[in-house]
Scaffold this active site. Sequence first.
Site, PDB file in Angstrom:
ATOM      1  N   ARG A 431       0.831  -1.202   0.000  1.00 30.54           N
ATOM      2  CA  ARG A 431       0.000   0.000   0.000  1.00 30.54           C
ATOM      3  C   ARG A 431       0.870   1.259   0.000  1.00 30.54           C
ATOM      4  O   ARG A 431       1.892   1.308   0.669  1.00 30.54           O
ATOM      5  CB  ARG A 431      -0.894   0.018   1.241  1.00 30.54           C
ATOM      6  N   GLU A 556     -32.340 -15.959  -8.999  1.00 34.89           N
ATOM      7  CA  GLU A 556     -33.030 -16.433 -10.201  1.00 34.89           C
ATOM      8  C   GLU A 556     -34.517 -16.109 -10.213  1.00 34.89           C
ATOM      9  O   GLU A 556     -35.134 -16.025 -11.277  1.00 34.89           O
ATOM     10  CB  GLU A 556     -32.839 -17.940 -10.352  1.00 34.89           C
ATOM     11  N   GLU A 643     -26.126 -14.251   3.854  1.00 33.75           N
ATOM     12  CA  GLU A 643     -25.022 -13.708   3.066  1.00 33.75           C
ATOM     13  C   GLU A 643     -25.242 -12.253   2.678  1.00 33.75           C
ATOM     14  O   GLU A 643     -24.291 -11.453   2.645  1.00 33.75           O
ATOM     15  CB  GLU A 643     -24.781 -14.567   1.815  1.00 33.75           C
ATOM     16  N   ASP A 644     -26.491 -11.866   2.398  1.00 35.69           N
ATOM     17  CA  ASP A 644     -26.717 -10.473   2.014  1.00 35.69           C
ATOM     18  C   ASP A 644     -26.624  -9.536   3.221  1.00 35.69           C
ATOM     19  O   ASP A 644     -26.228  -8.374   3.087  1.00 35.69           O
ATOM     20  CB  ASP A 644     -28.054 -10.297   1.301  1.00 35.69           C
TER      21      ASP A 644
END
Length: 760
Positions: A431, A556, A643-644
Amino acid sequence: MQTRKKYIFLTFLASWLLLFFFGGDQLRHFAFFSGRKAKARRNWPHWTDRSLLKNFADPDELQRDGDLSLLSPRERRAAWLSVSKSSRCRMETCFDFSRCEKHGFKVFTYPQERGQPISESYGKILSSIERSRYHTANPEEACLFILSIDTLDRDHLSGQYVRNVDEKIRSFPLWNGGRNHLIFNLYSGTWPNYTGDLGFDIGQAILAKASFDTESFRPGFDVSIPLFSKDHPQRGGERGWLYQDSVPPKKKYLLVFKGKRYLTGIGSGTRNALHHIHNGKDIISLTTCKHGKDWEKHKDTRCDKDNVDYEKFDYQELLHNSTFCIVPRGRRLGSFRFLEALQAACIPVLLSDGWELPFAEAIDWGKAAVVGSERLLLQIPSAVRCMHPERVLAFQQQTQFLWDAYFSSVDKIVHTTLEIIKDRLSPHRSRSRFLWNALPGGLLVLPDFSTHPGEFPFYYLQHGSSPSKKFTAFIRAVSPAGSLSQPILRLIQAVSGSQYCAQILVLWSCEKPPPPIGKWPQTSVPLTIIQGRRKLSDRFFPFEAIQTDAVLSLDEHTSLSTSEVDFAFVVWRSFPERIVGFPTQSHFWDPEQGRWGYTSKWTNELSIVLTAAAFYHRYYHSLFTEYLPAGLRELVDGLAACEDILMNVLVAAVTKLPPIKVTQRKQQKEVVAQQAQCRDGAAGTRPPGQRSPSAPHSAPAKMKGTARSGRFSQRQDCLNQLADWFGYMPLVSSQLRLDPVLFKDQVSVLRKKYPRLEKP
């Protein structure tokens, strides 16, 4: 007469010859230096002279012109050490890089021996390492080793002093003279001199030490850390005291100090002189000698009055109401008040000559602190009065950034230490100081992703650039596609119709192979099928196939129109560091339960945008997979529909900003999708948590209600486990929704850019 002229001429000629032979060299030098001085005058003022020329760039950012006199004493000493053949350690001479080549930067902590005492602070350090993504339980994989022996307090008068450390470490088969070892220390030496002696030979080990002096510090090898108390939080930590829109135009006090005054011994000189700058108005300098067992034996004529004045002011109140805080040396170079001043947005005025400031290898303290000299104490008041208010505010803001990024918890202090060492292993992939000193900070900017600021979602505005003008649609599929009537095929057709869509990726998370390419719809953009591992965390894996900055994450069963996709992408390009999407949820604190609650009710408040239909930057895939430890990803894989939430928590922790909700044609409710049949005659993987605008008609109502209740409970458990891991709740609430211009206005549709958004 002729003879006289002849003698005069010969005398004149002899004088010139003598002057030439005996003074010619001095004349040449005189002319040479005169020429140099004239040249110097012609070149004046120097281009780095900030007091004479208007500055448009930091001199450190400009290329040096080769003048060695511009180097600081520390830089000259570092340059000397780089070519020195002495025994002083450098990474090139005392560190085995080959141990880090096969398994990368892995850290092994020695197992704790039975009956071996561990202080609370050292226990936090070990816990921070074991919770990090770098920890390994296998010493064969390790690049760096951490002792289980508590080396924090090396004052032999302390009750936490561990004896016979030399004998113990020599018995360790992995010690190897200290090579590839990291030793932490907060207190060294003892009364009366408080030297840097640790009481044992560290060998070739890297020393991460508080109160490091510049003479014993080995640049590029050791790490200077801050002095922190045993009550310093393990993770999370309290936020800084400078809140948005709460900065008073002028604080009550300009400069303050309240602390102990040492009557004798090291550190007494500076603190004894602090009373000279006290004026009782905007400069408050209070000391007390009422500490220690024998203070009355050594007290001087000022002690009684100082002790009375000392009790008139509250220390926390002074921190809150002062612009600058004096941070003098104590018995050692560092002190607790350094971190206290940072948190309070009270600009530290450092009076500790020879102190190697914490993480100075990465942090530019010239933007957050005033470094003074103990010998020039009386000049401090006039120096801070001369600072322009805009610069003062910039310093205060930088103190808050540094506190939150690197110092607010033991986790951050330890992880910063590890990241600095890791950067040394690959200088070409490390960095820059800009990344360390700008939001969101070096810990959240992964050099493995990129070392160029323009690749990250945080620096577009600063660099005058913008993200790419296309996006990648990333659809997670858990059920086989059989006909064009299925939702996933309709979704592909709608997304591919967007003028901004570059490609469509379908993550196939079923054990049964995907349908042949002929059964997928024909699209104007490339369509690629990726075989997944049937894990929920797979949807945030940094697949190389994702080539655009923007990712449109979809389930989906999501139903979107092309207009909705187009408008959401246009909004995201203005906020590339945030999550921008459609279905939203919110969190709240439940005082009765004493835990965080989660709701999917349609309210004006939102803090979560579901990744069933959301835009975000592809960098968050790398951050999700590489920054978070494996334990959090396993939590996601074990709890459906977690997960979201984790992705929203991660982005909020990085940006300190809420997500953005955009216009959608109709409300989308979160429902439990029918479990996909991934294998012939058998149920597939556990429900991955799809969202749909309408519930499947084939599922019985009772079953749907039970499943929805179970998912709701799992989401609440997930939310509370994440808050516990981060040490605080990162999610930020908002009431903002962005609509197109003229949305729902009673005007002609010809004047509207997205008229189809208003159709039911």
